[in-house]
Design an enzyme around this catalytic site. Sequence first.
Site, PDB file in Angstrom:
ATOM      1  N   GLU A 111       0.796  -1.230   0.000  1.00 17.65           N
ATOM      2  CA  GLU A 111       0.000   0.000   0.000  1.00 17.65           C
ATOM      3  C   GLU A 111       0.830   1.284   0.000  1.00 17.65           C
ATOM      4  O   GLU A 111       0.511   2.233   0.714  1.00 17.65           O
ATOM      5  CB  GLU A 111      -0.950  -0.013   1.216  1.00 17.65           C
ATOM      6  CG  GLU A 111      -1.907  -1.177   1.197  1.00 17.65           C
ATOM      7  CD  GLU A 111      -2.845  -1.210   2.399  1.00 17.65           C
ATOM      8  OE1 GLU A 111      -4.016  -1.517   2.214  1.00 17.65           O
ATOM      9  OE2 GLU A 111      -2.396  -0.937   3.541  1.00 17.65           O
TER      10      GLU A 111
HETATM   11  C1  ACM Z   1      -2.035  -5.357   4.335  1.00 16.96           C
HETATM   12  O1  ACM Z   1      -3.109  -5.796   4.805  1.00 16.96           O
HETATM   13  N1  ACM Z   1      -1.944  -4.119   3.897  1.00 16.96           N
HETATM   14  C2  ACM Z   1      -0.884  -6.207   4.202  1.00 16.96           C
END
Ligand code: ACM
Length: 688
Positions: A327
Amino acid sequence: MKKYTKYLTIIACLFLLWYSAEGQGEKIARLNLMPLPAQVAVQEGKFPVTVSFTAGIEKKTKADTGRAARAVRRMLKRLAGRTGLFFTDNKIHIKSKSLETALRIRFKREGRLRLGEDETYSLMVTPEYIQLNAETDIGILRGLETLLQLVRADKEGYYFPAVMIEDRPRFVWRGLLIDSCRHFMPVEVIKRNLEGMAAVKMNVLHWHLTEDQGFRIECKTFPKLHQLGSDGLYYTQNQIRDIIAYAADRGIRVMPEFDIPGHSTSWLVGYPGLGSAPGPYTIEREYGIKDPTFNPTIKATYKFFNKFFKEMSALFIDEYFHIGGDENNGKHWDANPKIQAFKQKHNLKDNHALQAYFNKKILKILTKYKKKMVGWDEIFQPELPNTIVIQSWRGKKALREAAKKGYNSILSNGYYIDLAQPTDFHYLNDPIPEDSNLTPEEKKRILGGEATMWAELISPETIDSRIWPRTAAIAERFWSSAQVNDVDDMYRRLDIISFQLEELGLTHIKNQAMILRRLTNGKDTTALKVLVDVMEPLKLYARHHQGATYTFFSPLTRVVDAALPDAKKARIFRKQAAAFVKGNRTKEAAEVLIKDLKLWKENHQNLQPVIVNSPVLKEIETLSKDLAKIADIGLQAVEYILKGKKPGPGWIEENKKVLQDAKKPRGHAELMVVTAIEQLVNACNGDK
Ligand code: ACM
């Protein structure tokens, strides 16, 4: 005629084989083991547990018996705790031969805490003695947990049933991720969960230690990391060493996660020069995907990580280091002209390529310190060598692709226990589904899986109830054969394991009563408990979309926090109602439903005076009212069904609206019996 007899004999033999296998199956089920061992044979007889119970280790080789002896010491304490027996001989007898103790342990060598270490064991309980053998002391630890699950009682006292068990894990990587960042989890929380993990034979603590919301490790080289990035909530290096040793004593590896380049606000508070935006940075209080990210284009970043990982490599002894990598939204990269120029100069076509560039440099540093790199799906980039391990959280596709391309991988998709999903959903999520189309070689690259306890919505008070008991079922998925998948039997055993886990100090059952007491301000909690028993926290990420924004400071002390994922009472009612609708429309089956429905119908009038005195309960007032209303509808429906009468025109339509309304979340939670009552209503019309 001769031929006929032969066939008869074959059929008789097959029947006998089938019959005895059935008998064994039932006997094995009654042992209540979780995870179920690879092979079990139940024998006749039992070994009684008395005050003269003794334990010994046969020391034939040079192997250190320290870890095994400490495990036996803990085992004896738990056995004494359960049975109330004052054992007269609490010594762990260590002899080179002719052990005459009740429990006799033999292993060849000390297990090393490395991936794929031998964890097999064999356990034989006879009426005369108990023999536990293993290649390594880690196998002994696994066997001791099985032995403790075997304790039974009858009118003569406590005993171990006679059995022969040969056991080994299906997957080598059986992990639990604990996020100590979104909410800090003190040392005792980690320790008691390590105990729980060991009890169900899990072997990796994946410790998520850095996040936007906090940098949780003391760092001597760059002290501003923990000094400015943690609100004072961090683990000292001594505490970390203590936890690693504690885990090692239970045969559990500790893999740290340092999430980079994104999810990194807290690092940049003390070291803003390493960020991609000018700064200054402050510790993030909200959740979600944030913009701050390391600047991958400057030398200072790699100098920093070189020193940082040098220090951390010495502290965290596990071979595997997790670098996160998830992310990273790249917004600060896009906004920085120097970073854009760098991308052009180095022919990096997008941010994905820039992150791969960063990862390669980090990989080089980690390799220098003899660490293997693990990261989330996002680091699965063709430029990276297949020595890295991919942890798949977004879907199984990445896991399969990684395996096909020669990468080792771990599955977490489907094991996100923060999402408050039911246990059977996780249980039936196999790391290698039957339709996975992988060759045996590729299947071997799927190392196992990890349950993930992300901490946006948990506190030290509630974390255990979000991990346990569901994670015990996940542990069985990772340890036992893929054919072990009977959901009803899993739930039956899970209840037993769940309360056994309490002896380890886990608070997953008992803390609910404490939260309810606080919510009612010390008043009678009975009515609130009746309601909470049929409620669950909203699933997936729905709690974040109910109007209020959860932050680091939000209370996690409301009714929703006392409610448990996979509420047992509601689950059982749903099952009973479904069976009734499908055809078991007996008076007895109806009575079971009626008993619950009557309780719920009356409950609101009992809860109302408590709500008046506890404003914090106001948010579930209409939910409680709705439970009373739908219970009344359910009672009417059961009566129609029993009498074989159809309701008058409009009855179904009118009640469907009430049922629809009852489905709406209140207080970030929902009622879990609405669909069951809806089924009863539909059944009045003859629907099944
Ligand atoms: C995650 O849940 N961003 C690894």
